[in-house]
Design a protein around this motif. Structure first.
Motif, short mmCIF file in Angstrom:
data_model
loop_
_atom_site.label_atom_id
_atom_site.label_comp_id
_atom_site.label_asym_id
_atom_site.label_seq_id
_atom_site.Cartn_x
_atom_site.Cartn_y
_atom_site.Cartn_z
N GLY A 1 0.79 -1.16 0.05
CA GLY A 1 0.13 0.14 0.05
C GLY A 1 0.84 1.34 -0.06
O GLY A 1 0.63 2.21 -0.58
N PHE A 2 2.03 1.13 0.74
CA PHE A 2 2.78 2.29 0.70
C PHE A 2 3.50 2.54 -0.70
O PHE A 2 3.48 3.85 -1.09
CB PHE A 2 4.19 2.03 1.69
CG PHE A 2 5.03 2.91 1.86
CD1 PHE A 2 4.96 4.24 2.61
CD2 PHE A 2 6.33 2.57 1.21
CE1 PHE A 2 6.00 4.84 2.48
CE2 PHE A 2 7.44 3.46 1.20
CZ PHE A 2 7.40 4.55 1.76
N TYR A 3 3.78 1.61 -1.35
CA TYR A 3 4.34 1.91 -2.85
C TYR A 3 3.19 2.34 -3.61
O TYR A 3 3.60 2.90 -4.60
CB TYR A 3 4.96 0.44 -3.20
CG TYR A 3 6.53 0.42 -3.10
CD1 TYR A 3 7.33 0.89 -4.32
CD2 TYR A 3 7.11 0.49 -2.00
CE1 TYR A 3 8.54 0.78 -4.08
CE2 TYR A 3 8.40 0.53 -1.87
CZ TYR A 3 9.10 0.69 -2.91
OH TYR A 3 10.57 0.96 -2.78
N LYS A 4 2.16 1.77 -3.50
CA LYS A 4 0.71 2.33 -4.28
C LYS A 4 0.69 3.68 -4.12
O LYS A 4 0.35 4.50 -4.88
CB LYS A 4 -0.30 1.39 -4.25
CG LYS A 4 -1.38 1.91 -4.95
CD LYS A 4 -1.26 1.63 -6.42
CE LYS A 4 -2.46 2.04 -7.43
NZ LYS A 4 -1.83 2.04 -8.88
N ARG A 5 0.63 4.13 -2.65
CA ARG A 5 0.27 5.37 -2.44
C ARG A 5 1.32 6.44 -2.91
O ARG A 5 0.86 7.41 -3.25
CB ARG A 5 -0.04 5.55 -0.95
CG ARG A 5 -0.32 6.98 -0.05
CD ARG A 5 -0.11 6.72 1.36
NE ARG A 5 -0.12 7.96 2.05
CZ ARG A 5 0.24 8.13 3.44
NH1 ARG A 5 0.28 7.06 4.07
NH2 ARG A 5 0.16 9.32 3.87
N SER B 1 0.11 9.90 8.23
CA SER B 1 -0.44 11.09 7.43
C SER B 1 0.48 11.98 6.50
O SER B 1 1.53 11.94 6.82
CB SER B 1 -1.47 12.31 8.24
OG SER B 1 -0.58 12.97 8.99
N ASN B 2 -0.08 12.49 5.42
CA ASN B 2 0.69 13.33 4.60
C ASN B 2 1.36 14.52 5.54
O ASN B 2 2.33 14.99 5.26
CB ASN B 2 -0.08 13.92 3.43
CG ASN B 2 -0.52 12.76 2.50
OD1 ASN B 2 -0.20 11.60 2.62
ND2 ASN B 2 -0.78 13.09 1.17
N GLU B 3 0.30 15.05 6.43
CA GLU B 3 0.69 15.95 7.33
C GLU B 3 1.96 15.67 8.26
O GLU B 3 2.81 16.46 8.49
CB GLU B 3 -0.51 16.71 8.27
CG GLU B 3 -1.43 17.15 7.48
CD GLU B 3 -2.18 16.18 6.37
OE1 GLU B 3 -2.90 16.64 5.51
OE2 GLU B 3 -2.12 15.04 6.76
N TRP B 4 1.99 14.26 8.60
CA TRP B 4 2.99 13.75 9.38
C TRP B 4 4.33 13.85 8.56
O TRP B 4 5.44 14.24 9.06
CB TRP B 4 2.82 12.59 10.00
CG TRP B 4 3.89 11.90 11.08
CD1 TRP B 4 4.05 12.23 12.16
CD2 TRP B 4 5.36 11.35 10.48
NE1 TRP B 4 5.03 11.53 13.02
CE2 TRP B 4 5.66 11.10 11.81
CE3 TRP B 4 5.60 11.21 9.22
CZ2 TRP B 4 6.87 10.32 11.81
CZ3 TRP B 4 6.99 10.27 9.57
CH2 TRP B 4 7.55 10.06 10.57
N HIS B 5 4.21 13.33 7.44
CA HIS B 5 5.52 13.34 6.45
C HIS B 5 5.88 14.70 6.30
O HIS B 5 7.27 15.12 6.22
CB HIS B 5 5.23 12.52 5.34
CG HIS B 5 5.33 10.89 5.53
ND1 HIS B 5 6.35 10.37 5.58
CD2 HIS B 5 4.18 10.23 5.27
CE1 HIS B 5 6.14 9.11 5.59
NE2 HIS B 5 5.02 9.20 5.61
N ARG B 6 5.17 15.66 6.29
CA ARG B 6 5.48 16.97 5.85
C ARG B 6 6.28 17.67 7.05
O ARG B 6 7.14 18.34 6.87
CB ARG B 6 4.47 18.01 5.54
CG ARG B 6 4.52 19.59 5.35
CD ARG B 6 3.77 20.26 4.40
NE ARG B 6 3.93 19.71 2.89
CZ ARG B 6 4.82 20.17 2.10
NH1 ARG B 6 5.62 21.29 2.68
NH2 ARG B 6 5.30 19.90 0.96
#
Length: 388
Positions: A80-84, A285-290
């Motif tokens: 799922g990580f690779y697809k996302r 979340s995208n926010e965590w990564h940012r």
């Protein structure tokens, strides 16, 4: 007299293992060394990752041996990580193998594909473990050049002029460590073409694609790459989990089976709590990564750039990843003349580029894995030494 195996004469103690003993002694003497050398994230994983680990650890049934190929939950999360993030489709059952970090993957892939005496293409500069593990396993190292004037990308014309008849494996690493060179789709496309034409397995080590990088890429985005290439990805950098030792290997089903045959004879899997917590981390979340992978490192990067400029070093501002790589000025005879002065006079530990190969001999590397207050203090210390 008992003697060690001959292979130990082929390698030396890892630079950081040796140098950190010196730094520890200096700290014991009260010198308070600030380390800007090691790429070990100093921030925590996401809260839900830690909560999942604790939850599973309290389960009495969770402490036994786990499936050799990893839990279904972890493999599904990896796919799922690779697809996302990369829009790459991977079969979680057949095309993914969890690893106890990428170092383990280097060992297992080399054992699976390389016989003693076979040749392995290793980048110069490059991660030292590509060289040391290959030597320990009896492979012959063939370096290929990465140069600043070529954006630290492979020179394919130079590669094509080499005798490749005995080469079985090629190590690549984009985004690049130590140079910070970003991944380029045209490089990935050429690598897949190169692998096909010469029947060489290309392995791309890809742990840095989220650090200071808005557009993560994967070698497996190239059509047909899975047929002849392997990609590693690690949670150490992107998810603040270096001590958890979780990574993955992604490729075609046949390659996975060969690597698994090696892996299953060497280790017995990872604690279930770590695997299920890692699966949870892949859903950050995208926010965590940012916040962690972009904004925090961007603030630290500004201090690293100031240090580079203070030392008279030049650097490419387009670098990505958790290090800053810079060329030392001509006033120094060699890089250790600079790094040892900074260590012993300013009490700041930075990495000399020669440990990554001869093409790194006039470069330094600054890690971004330190708090901003440590960067401010390091900057002040270096300023006081340089101004003398």
């Amino acid at each position: 007299m008992i003697q060690p195996a001959d292979r130990l004469s082929l390698v030396s103690e890892y630079y950081f293992s040796r140098k950190l003993k010196e730094v520890a002694q200096m700290n014991a003497e009260g010198k308070d060394i600030i380390s800007l050398a090691i790429g070990s994230p100093d921030m925590p994983p996401s809260e839900q990752t830690i909560e999942k680990l604790c939850e599973v650890a309290h389960d009495p049934s969770a402490h036994g041996y786990q499936p050799m190929q990893g839990t279904p939950e972890l493999r599904k999360a990896m796919a799922g990580f690779y697809k996302r993030w990369y829009d790459v489709d991977l079969d979680p059952v057949k095309e993914i193998l969890p690893l106890i970090g990428s170092k383990e993957g280097i060992l297992h892939v080399t054992l699976a594909f390389v016989n003693p005496g076979d040749e392995v293409l290793v980048p110069n500069p490059g991660y030292p473990t590509y060289t040391s593990l290959s030597k320990i396993l009896g492979a012959k190292i063939v370096n290929y050049n990465l140069r600043e004037e070529n954006g630290w990308q492979p020179d394919f014309d130079e590669l094509e002029r080499m005798d490749l008849s005995n080469v079985k494996l090629m190590w690549t690493n984009y985004p690049n460590m130590p140079t910070g060179a970003p991944a380029r789709m045209e490089t990935y496309e050429r690598l897949v073409q190169f692998a096909r034409e010469h029947q060489i397995v290309v392995v791309n080590d890809n742990p840095y694609s989220f650090i200071l990088n808005e557009h993560p890429l994967s070698l497996l985005q190239v059509p047909g790459a899975k047929d002849c290439c392997i990609e590693f990805n690690s949670m150490s950098k992107s998810h603040n989990m270096p001590g958890w030792r979780v990574g993955l290997c992604a490729t075609n089903a046949q390659f996975i089976q060969w690597i698994l045959k090696v892996q299953s004879n060497i280790e017995s899997g990872t604690f279930r709590g770590i695997q299920l917590a890692a699966a949870e981390a892949y859903r950050n979340s995208n926010e965590w990564h940012r916040e962690y992978n972009i904004e925090t490192y961007a603030r630290r990067r500004r201090y690293a750039e100031e240090i580079m400029e203070l030392l008279g070093c030049t650097y490419d501002p387009q670098q990505v990843g958790m290090f800053l790589w810079g060329r030392i000025p001509a006033i120094y005879n060699n890089v250790e003349e600079l790094t040892e002065r900074v260590l012993h006079e300013a009490r700041v530990f930075i990495t000399p580029g020669f440990i990554f190969g001869s093409n790194g001999e006039r470069y330094i590397r600054i890690s971004l894995c330190a708090k901003e207050e440590k960067f401010r203090e390091a900057l002040q210390r270096i300023q006081s030494v340089i101004s003398k």
